[in-house]
Design an enzyme around this catalytic site. Structure first.
Site, PDB file in Angstrom:
ATOM      1  N   HIS A   5      12.437 -49.246  40.517  1.00 41.32           N
ATOM      2  CA  HIS A   5      13.862 -49.644  40.453  1.00 41.32           C
ATOM      3  C   HIS A   5      14.618 -48.833  39.403  1.00 41.32           C
ATOM      4  O   HIS A   5      15.592 -49.314  38.826  1.00 41.32           O
ATOM      5  CB  HIS A   5      14.017 -51.145  40.158  1.00 41.32           C
ATOM      6  CG  HIS A   5      13.155 -52.023  40.998  1.00 41.32           C
ATOM      7  ND1 HIS A   5      13.575 -52.571  42.188  1.00 41.32           N
ATOM      8  CD2 HIS A   5      11.867 -52.436  40.834  1.00 41.32           C
ATOM      9  CE1 HIS A   5      12.602 -53.291  42.723  1.00 41.32           C
ATOM     10  NE2 HIS A   5      11.548 -53.222  41.918  1.00 41.32           N
ATOM     11  N   GLU A  56      21.290 -29.880  42.689  1.00 43.03           N
ATOM     12  CA  GLU A  56      22.367 -30.618  43.372  1.00 43.03           C
ATOM     13  C   GLU A  56      22.595 -30.059  44.772  1.00 43.03           C
ATOM     14  O   GLU A  56      22.738 -30.801  45.750  1.00 43.03           O
ATOM     15  CB  GLU A  56      23.679 -30.521  42.583  1.00 43.03           C
ATOM     16  CG  GLU A  56      23.671 -31.316  41.291  1.00 43.03           C
ATOM     17  CD  GLU A  56      24.925 -31.024  40.477  1.00 43.03           C
ATOM     18  OE1 GLU A  56      26.019 -31.427  40.893  1.00 43.03           O
ATOM     19  OE2 GLU A  56      24.808 -30.377  39.424  1.00 43.03           O
ATOM     20  N   SER A  83      30.810 -24.433  33.699  1.00 39.99           N
ATOM     21  CA  SER A  83      32.034 -25.028  34.220  1.00 39.99           C
ATOM     22  C   SER A  83      33.197 -24.094  33.920  1.00 39.99           C
ATOM     23  O   SER A  83      33.220 -23.424  32.892  1.00 39.99           O
ATOM     24  CB  SER A  83      32.255 -26.393  33.552  1.00 39.99           C
ATOM     25  OG  SER A  83      33.620 -26.714  33.563  1.00 39.99           O
ATOM     26  N   LYS A 130      29.550 -26.990  29.153  1.00 41.47           N
ATOM     27  CA  LYS A 130      28.749 -27.506  30.257  1.00 41.47           C
ATOM     28  C   LYS A 130      27.645 -26.553  30.721  1.00 41.47           C
ATOM     29  O   LYS A 130      27.818 -25.349  30.747  1.00 41.47           O
ATOM     30  CB  LYS A 130      29.631 -27.810  31.485  1.00 41.47           C
ATOM     31  CG  LYS A 130      30.555 -28.984  31.327  1.00 41.47           C
ATOM     32  CD  LYS A 130      29.857 -30.334  31.241  1.00 41.47           C
ATOM     33  CE  LYS A 130      29.159 -30.742  32.514  1.00 41.47           C
ATOM     34  NZ  LYS A 130      30.097 -31.101  33.577  1.00 41.47           N
TER      35      LYS A 130
END
Ligand code: ARG
Length: 460
Positions: free
Chosen positions: A156, A290, A277, A283
């Protein structure tokens, strides 16, 4: 009126139909399979005295020239030729004359496309297997370094029990091994030659299907021609196999994304495989995992697309089937680049064992061990042991410490049957190493698992 099938027509087709009907702009990818298929077919026709040796030589030389023209960019792919089969045959006939017109004896585009596309899929099954093995090898290299690196195992997405990092990676090795087996079994099942089925019912010419099957490297000849020219199970299987593999890749990718966040900091992806970024200078983004997660979606789309194309098609060949190719090409190319970049991202990532270990000191991961201790050493029924452990967890929370750091006196206040040997059970490391059952996380059991995968890859 330059269509190969224009005999029964009195008017030419509209250019709108040509654009709608054509597959040549994408099926040209199959030119090697198509030319090899034609050479095999012509060779068999000559052996059966349907073509002369001279005609065979002309056909072979002509096809070699067509191949050269394609590879040197000189070949003109024309929408009006409809598909690669007709484009190539037309060019062949232009080069060698009448012998070119005999090539299609005892053949139809229906068995021709079935043979080309099937051979492409069979080849890709094996290439993907090779790429999966390389990925597994890279995962093994990392895993071998981290059989003692403890991190929280989760259920979980909550800290559950301590495991080691190699054990975690071993889960993915198991998935990728099953993926390999799926591609391989598909390959065996679908390794039958469609050539000689002609349009749907076979041919009255005295052909020998075994010859072409052997020349093209098939294991055997397909059983029923009506099935063979309409069967696209082989294409659905590679789509399903890639989908399942991408599902595994996307689960691993999700973990790589999570692990590289500030909240986890379990790994850092290398600069080479990270992006920045355009607005936030600080970043470092995990675009690779992804995008791997995202690309899984388009592969599922291709699987659903082809399942839907095939649904309720009457026998045998229907033009709907022409829609089988683009989704498969896209899924295969997605799989290939995904496997390669995932391998590189894993190879170059930095693992941060101390952060993993720090995280496993949060969330009372050895609580189950305390309960097991009470059962094993104090002869307390498990339900009661569970309750006592709950109290020990509550006490740790009150003291703002992890259960693995609680002092003996607090435990004895809760239950006087507890003695000093409990401390060994509470340590996170012993908790991990206590799980010695087969397939468990103890370092020893994990090493066995890695050895299993190493042997598996070596035997292949
Ligand atoms: N371009 C077609 C396809 O990809 C080839 C087979 C066409 N056969 C036919 N009889 N129209 O499916």
């Amino acid at each position: 009126m330059d269509k190969m099938w224009s005999g029964r027509f009195s008017a030419g087709t509209s250019s709108l139909l040509d654009r709608f009907n054509a597959s040549i702009m994408f099926d040209k990818k199959l030119y090697v399979e198509d030319i090899e298929g034609s050479i095999a077919h012509a060779t068999m026709l000559a052996k059966q005295n349907i073509l002369t040796e001279h005609e065979l030589t002309l056909i072979k030389d002509g096809l070699a020239q067509v191949k050269y023209e394609i590879e040197s960019g000189k070949f003109e792919w024309k929408i009006s030729d409809e598909d690669l089969h007709m484009g190539i045959e037309k060019r062949l006939t232009a080069i060698i004359g009448d012998a070119g017109k005999k090539l299609h004896t005892a053949r139809s585009r229906n068995d021709q496309v079935a043979v080309d596309f099937r051979r492409y899929v069979l080849r890709k099954n094996l290439e993907i297997v090779d790429a999966l093995k390389l990925l597994m090898n890279e995962i093994l290299v990392i895993a071998n370094k981290h059989t003692h690196t403890i991190l929280p195992g989760m259920t979980h997405l909550q800290h559950a029990q301590p495991i080691n990092f190699a054990f975690h990676l071993g889960a993915y090795l198991s998935m990728f091994k099953r993926d390999i087996e799926r591609f391989e079994s598909s390959h065996v099942r679908n390794n039958v030659s469609p050539l000689g089925c002609a349009a749907l019912a076979g041919t009255p010419h005295n052909i020998d299907r075994t010859i072409t099957a052997e020349l093209l490297g098939f294991d055997s000849v397909s059983i029923n021609c009506l099935d063979t020219v309409s069967d696209r199970d082989f294409a659905l299987e590679i789509l399903f196999n890639i989908s399942t593999m991408m599902m595994h890749i996307s689960r691993l990718s999700e973990e790589l994304v999570m692990w590289s966040s500030y909240e986890f900091k379990f790994i850092e992806l290398s600069d080479e495989y990270s992006t920045g970024s355009s607005i936030m200078p600080q970043k470092k983004n995990p675009d690779v995992p992804e995008l791997l997660r995202g690309k899984t979606g388009r592969v599922y789309g291709s699987l659903m697309g082809l399942l839907t194309v095939m649904k309720a098609l009457p026998l045998a060949y229907n033009k709907d089937t022409q829609e089988d190719k683009e989704g498969v090409f896209d899924a295969v190319e997605t799989a290939e680049i995904s496997l390669e970049i995932l391998k590189e991202a894993i190879k170059t990532m930095h693992v941060k064992p101390s952060n993993m270990e720090k995280a496993s000191k949060v969330g009372h991961l050895s609580a189950t061990d305390l309960a097991d201790y009470l059962v094993q050493k104090c002869d307390i029924p498990f339900r009661e042991a569970h309750f006592i452990t709950g109290r020990a967890v509550a006490k740790s929370e009150e003291l703002k410490i992890d259960l693995s750091d609680i002092e003996l006196k607090y435990l004895q206040e809760i239950d006087e049957r507890i003695s000093e040997d409990v401390l060994e059970f509470l340590s996170i490391k012993s908790s991990m190493n206590a799980r010695t059952s087969e397939g468990g996380t103890s370092t020893k059991r994990t090493e066995e698992q890695l050895e299993y995968f190493e042997n598996y890859l070596m035997e292949k």
